[in-house]
Design an enzyme around this catalytic site. Structure first.
Site, PDB file in Angstrom:
ATOM      1  CD  GLN A 191      -2.664  -1.052   2.660  1.00 20.57           C
ATOM      2  OE1 GLN A 191      -2.580  -2.041   3.378  1.00 20.57           O
ATOM      3  NE2 GLN A 191      -3.359   0.011   3.033  1.00 20.57           N
ATOM      4  CD  GLU A 226      -0.785   2.941   6.738  1.00 20.63           C
ATOM      5  OE1 GLU A 226      -1.911   2.505   7.030  1.00 20.63           O
ATOM      6  OE2 GLU A 226      -0.345   4.022   7.162  1.00 20.63           O
ATOM      7  NE  ARG A 304      -7.314   7.269  11.705  1.00 22.12           N
ATOM      8  CZ  ARG A 304      -7.984   8.234  11.084  1.00 22.12           C
ATOM      9  NH1 ARG A 304      -9.229   8.511  11.415  1.00 22.12           N
ATOM     10  NH2 ARG A 304      -7.412   8.948  10.143  1.00 22.12           N
ATOM     11  NE  ARG A 336     -12.681  -1.491   5.148  1.00 22.16           N
ATOM     12  CZ  ARG A 336     -13.353  -2.186   4.233  1.00 22.16           C
ATOM     13  NH1 ARG A 336     -13.278  -3.483   4.196  1.00 22.16           N
ATOM     14  NH2 ARG A 336     -14.103  -1.562   3.339  1.00 22.16           N
ATOM     15  CB  ALA A 502      -5.811   7.615   6.317  1.00 19.78           C
ATOM     16  CD  GLU A 705      -9.295   3.567   7.543  1.00 22.36           C
ATOM     17  OE1 GLU A 705      -9.210   4.781   7.291  1.00 22.36           O
ATOM     18  OE2 GLU A 705      -8.527   2.984   8.310  1.00 22.36           O
TER      19      GLU A 705
HETATM   20  N1  LUZ Z   1      -2.498   5.365   8.379  1.00 21.09           N
HETATM   21  C1  LUZ Z   1      -1.769   6.384   8.847  1.00 21.09           C
HETATM   22  C2  LUZ Z   1      -3.819   5.314   8.583  1.00 21.09           C
HETATM   23  O1  LUZ Z   1      -0.558   6.372   8.664  1.00 21.09           O
HETATM   24  N2  LUZ Z   1      -2.366   7.388   9.482  1.00 21.09           N
HETATM   25  C3  LUZ Z   1      -3.686   7.426   9.727  1.00 21.09           C
HETATM   26  O2  LUZ Z   1      -4.186   8.354  10.327  1.00 21.09           O
HETATM   27  C4  LUZ Z   1      -4.450   6.335   9.272  1.00 21.09           C
HETATM   28  N3  LUZ Z   1      -5.752   6.286   9.501  1.00 21.09           N
HETATM   29  C5  LUZ Z   1      -6.442   5.255   9.077  1.00 21.09           C
HETATM   30  C6  LUZ Z   1      -5.802   4.242   8.401  1.00 21.09           C
HETATM   31  N4  LUZ Z   1      -4.515   4.275   8.155  1.00 21.09           N
HETATM   32 MO1  MOS Z   2      -5.221   1.589   6.432  1.00 19.61          MO
HETATM   33  S1  MOS Z   2      -5.719   0.831   8.220  1.00 19.61           S
HETATM   34  O1  MOS Z   2      -6.156   2.771   5.908  1.00 19.61           O
HETATM   35  O2  MOS Z   2      -3.916   1.042   5.712  1.00 19.61           O
END
Ligand code: LUZ
Ligand code: MOS
Length: 758
Positions: A191, A226, A304, A336, A502, A705
């Site tokens: 990602q 991610e 978060r 997510r 995000a 999400e």
């Molecule tokens: N990833 C991130 C995320 O690096 N920062 C965020 O605020 C976030 N929020 C939701 C999902 N991934």
């Molecule tokens: Mo995400 S939890 O938006 O990679």
């Protein structure tokens, strides 16, 4: 518009990592993971493994030419273990052979001696021992300590949520190729192409411009890729760096489940105070996040959790504190919702418990405390709320009073089956909580045949972001969508990308596409105004026809582009977008971190089989705040998928590590995920259509999400059904609500949370 990938998906022609044709000479890598969760490596014997057929080379941390470090937020995670291991499955060495089978055979001959160190798996134990990843953080509004005296009801308790395996259909993996002069091309199922590029550069000690990361699509990510895709990509790149050969590593399912982190489990304390009118006056929460053995993204996930600790409610006095606790589990990571669901579950448990004690339905408390426009979140941002509108619409359309009556009737007439219902309002902040990450770029080329190529930082992972990017370009140029191709995400074309995460990917990258397309369009209009000696404002392009004051000129898109080329204007543009108005000051924990919030309400009905403990979700009725959906089919897909994923997290998916930090639920035989039978029989989705000039792409609000959190309602509906059978059931607020737990609630007293933690 239909999903641009549907034909190739259906025909099996979409290209995932394993569909990339193998290049002659490709070698295959496999990582040797630590067999112990915590300890000191006293001896590593590779001699037998090195004699195995097909073995090419085994790499250790000593072969890492740059820094042996892949930690994103905190530098606490080596690429390959040096002297310590801190979770089972932590990569210690990389075996490279001529085939996957030979690599795996050699792997079995590796001998390692580890002097054991104490293993922690429980975040509360970690906190007691001072094992924190980062210092704790506290969000505050009002004055909680004095507010308790105004409360008619004060309820305390513990709420726990388990982790969740991402179970992307495509496992983690990468394929790397040597290019000229020490450059490396990396195909990665990630990602975050830039995260892979940045950390590969650090580990290899070479500049980022030598690393081309290319991503066509992923078979799912859900947050698991991610940050955690980097490991496998860099390991392949390390082997390519030394061997000058293409190297591929595609994890098998059990490796992936064992070696990668999951959703962070949480164990939290809550205290909620309400006045006699059921207004929530005060709320206090302490979150213990199980981060696993390294920071990974956990500090951001923790943040978060705090941002969503009051879900969709206004509470005037709040103190929420969160601890990121280091344990000897694989580093947990984005999933997510990113900590939001974990925070929201706790306040829902608090409301539910208060409702039970006071003797009112939980929805009365929920409905009386929904956040209104202008109310302040504990972090200082003022809400622009659709919470009441969603709730009221749900009440009008779904007639919950009638449902409640029907359920009461059913329950009084049936002994062995009981029904339950619940409401679940959601409120999810859209933007990366780390403000600088909210930026994106797009590169748009118009070719002389009138076709258009678009590159962005967005990664297609099944969420159909490419379809949305294509819609944006098609709408702005007003051309046939078939003219447009969305290209792979590539760090040589788009630099410094934020991960696709995000829920913000379509907004950020879509606005960059808009900016680039508008710039090209402006130049095209300039030459048109010269050609026809008219004002730029009189020119429009509609369905590939150039119009002047709305009248066709017998001059079309293709002719316009060809004239543009002959006039030597730039038919390409690189657009950059950074949403305005975002700021956050972590010193005072106040600011305006989110572009906007997404709201919604779900009403869930379940039926429990009181003999077996099994259950079905009869229906989930949703009013969801779409803004103005730019692609309802795509958005509906996200909502249905998110809902079912949330239901899985709340009901079936039970991650079990033993006291040695070994994952026992390490295969799909021991880890149950939702299937077609777990999908609610009826998903009734209604749009709340709003037309605010918000920061969403084409006013179509982010949808990735937020719907996952509708699944939380299933947990509470199940509890209510169990209570209808056994009003004395004592059930811990602990997920997942597996059929075993339901059965225990039905037949007797289950240990409470307090007993578990003592
Ligand atoms: N990833 C991130 C995320 O690096 N920062 C965020 O605020 C976030 N929020 C939701 C999902 N991934
Ligand atoms: Mo995400 S939890 O938006 O990679």
């Amino acid at each position: 518009m239909k999903n641009i990938d549907s034909n190739s998906h259906l025909r099996g022609e979409s290209i995932y990592l394993d569909d990339v044709p193998l290049v002659a000479g490709t070698l295959f890598a496999v990582a040797f993971g630590s067999p112990h969760a915590h300890g000191k490596i006293t001896n590593l014997d590779l001699s037998q493994a090195e004699q195995m057929p097909g073995l090419v080379r085994i790499f250790t941390y000593k072969d890492v030419p740059g820094e042996n470090q892949i930690g994103g937020i905190v530098p606490d995670e080596p690429l390959l273990a040096e002297h310590h291991v801190h979770f089972q499955g932590m990569p210690v060495v990389l075996v490279v052979a001529e085939s996957v089978e030979e690599a795996k055979m050699a792997l079995k001959k590796i001998k390692i001696d580890i002097e054991p160190l104490p293993i922690i798996t429980d975040p509360r134990v970690a906190r007691e021992k001072g094992e924190l990843i980062v210092p704790p953080r506290t969000f505050k509004i009002g004055d909680v300590d004095t507010a308790w005296s105004q409360c008619a009801h004060i309820v305390e308790g513990i709420a726990e949520t388990n982790g969740q395996e991402h179970l992307y259909i495509e496992t983690q993996g990468a394929y790397t190729f040597p290019l000229e002069n020490g450059s490396i091309r990396i195909i990665s199922s990630t990602q975050g192409p830039t995260a892979v590029q940045r950390h590969a550069a650090i580990c290899l000690g070479i500049p980022m411009h030598k690393l081309e990361v290319d991503v066509t699509r992923l078979g799912g990510g859900f947050g698991g890729k991610e940050d955690q895709a980097s490991m496998w990509a860099i390991l392949c790149a390390l082997a390519t760096y030394h061997l000058k050969k293409p190297v591929k590593y595609s994890l098998d399912r059990m490796e992936d489940m064992r070696m990668t982190g999951k959703r962070n489990p949480y164990s939290s304390d809550f205290k909620i105070g309400l006045d006699k009118d059921l207004k929530i006056i005060a709320y206090e929460a302490t979150f213990h996040q199980n981060a696993g053995a390294a920071a990974d993204l956990s500090p951001a996930v923790l943040e978060r959790t705090l941002f969503h600790s009051t879900n969709s409610y206004f509470v005037p006095n709040v103190r929420a504190t969160a601890y990121s606790c280091r344990t000897n589990l694989p580093p947990n990571t984005a999933f997510r919702g990113f900590g939001g669901p974990q925070g929201m579950f706790v306040i829902e448990a608090a409301i539910h418990k208060a409702a039970e004690i006071i003797g009112v339905p939980a929805w009365e408390i929920q409905s009386k405390n929904l956040i209104k426009t202008g109310d302040e979140f504990p972090f200082g941002q003022k809400a622009e709320s659709e919470a009441n509108q969603c709730w009221q619409t749900a009440k009008e359309i779904f007639q919950p009073e009638q449902i409640e009556k029907d359920i009461e009737k059913f329950n009084s007439e049936n002994v062995l089956f009981k029904k339950g219902m619940s409401f679940m309002p959601i409120c999810f902040g859209i933007s990366f909580t780390k403000t600088p990450m909210n930026q994106a770029r797009a590169l748009v080329h118009v070719y002389t045949d009138g076709s258009i190529g678009v590159s962005t930082g967005a990664v297609e992972m099944g969420q159909s972001v490419n379809t949305k990017m294509l819609q944006v370009a098609a709408q702005i140029f007003s051309v046939d969508p078939d003219r447009i191709k969305i290209h792979s995400t590539n760090t040589f074309r788009i630099a410094n990308t934020s991960p696709s995460a995000a829920s913000a990917t379509a907004d950020l990258n879509g606005k960059a596409v808009e900016i680039a397309c508008h710039a090209i369009l402006a130049r095209l209009k300039t030459i048109t105004s010269e050609k026809f000696s008219v004002s730029i404002n009189d020119i429009s392009i509609v369905n590939e026809e150039v119009l002047i004051k709305g009248k066709p000129m017998n001059y079309n898109w293709l002719q316009l582009i060809q004239d543009g080329y002959l006039k030597r204007i730039a038919l390409s543009e690189h657009g950059h977008y950074a949403p305005p108005g975002l700021h956050y000051d972590a010193k005072i924990e106040k600011g305006h971190p989110f572009a906007y919030h997404v709201y919604g309400t779900a009403l869930t009905e379940v039926t429990v089989d009181c003999l077996r403990g099994t259950y079905v979700v009869d229906s989930v009725k949703i009013v969801h705040d779409f803004g103005t959906s730019m692609n309802f089919a795509v958005d509906r897909g996200q909502i249905e998928g998110g809902l079912v994923q949330g239901i899985g997290w709340m009901t079936l998916e039970e991650i079990v590590y033993d006291e040695n930090g070994r994952l026992r639920s390490n295969a799909l035989s021991t880890y149950k995920v939702p299937d077609i039978y777990s999908v609610p029989k009826n998903i009734d989705l209604h749009l709340l259509k709003t037309d605010k000039d918000n920061m969403a792409i084409l006013k179509s609000k982010a949808v990735g999400e937020p719907p996952l959190m509708y699944g939380i309602g299933t947990y509470f509906a199940l509890r209510n059904a169990v209570k209808a059978f056994n009003p004395d059931a004592e059930m811990a607020y602990s997920t997942p609500m597996t059929p075993e737990k339901v059965l225990m609630g039905l037949i007797g007293k289950l240990e409470t949370n307090d007993a578990i933690t003592k």
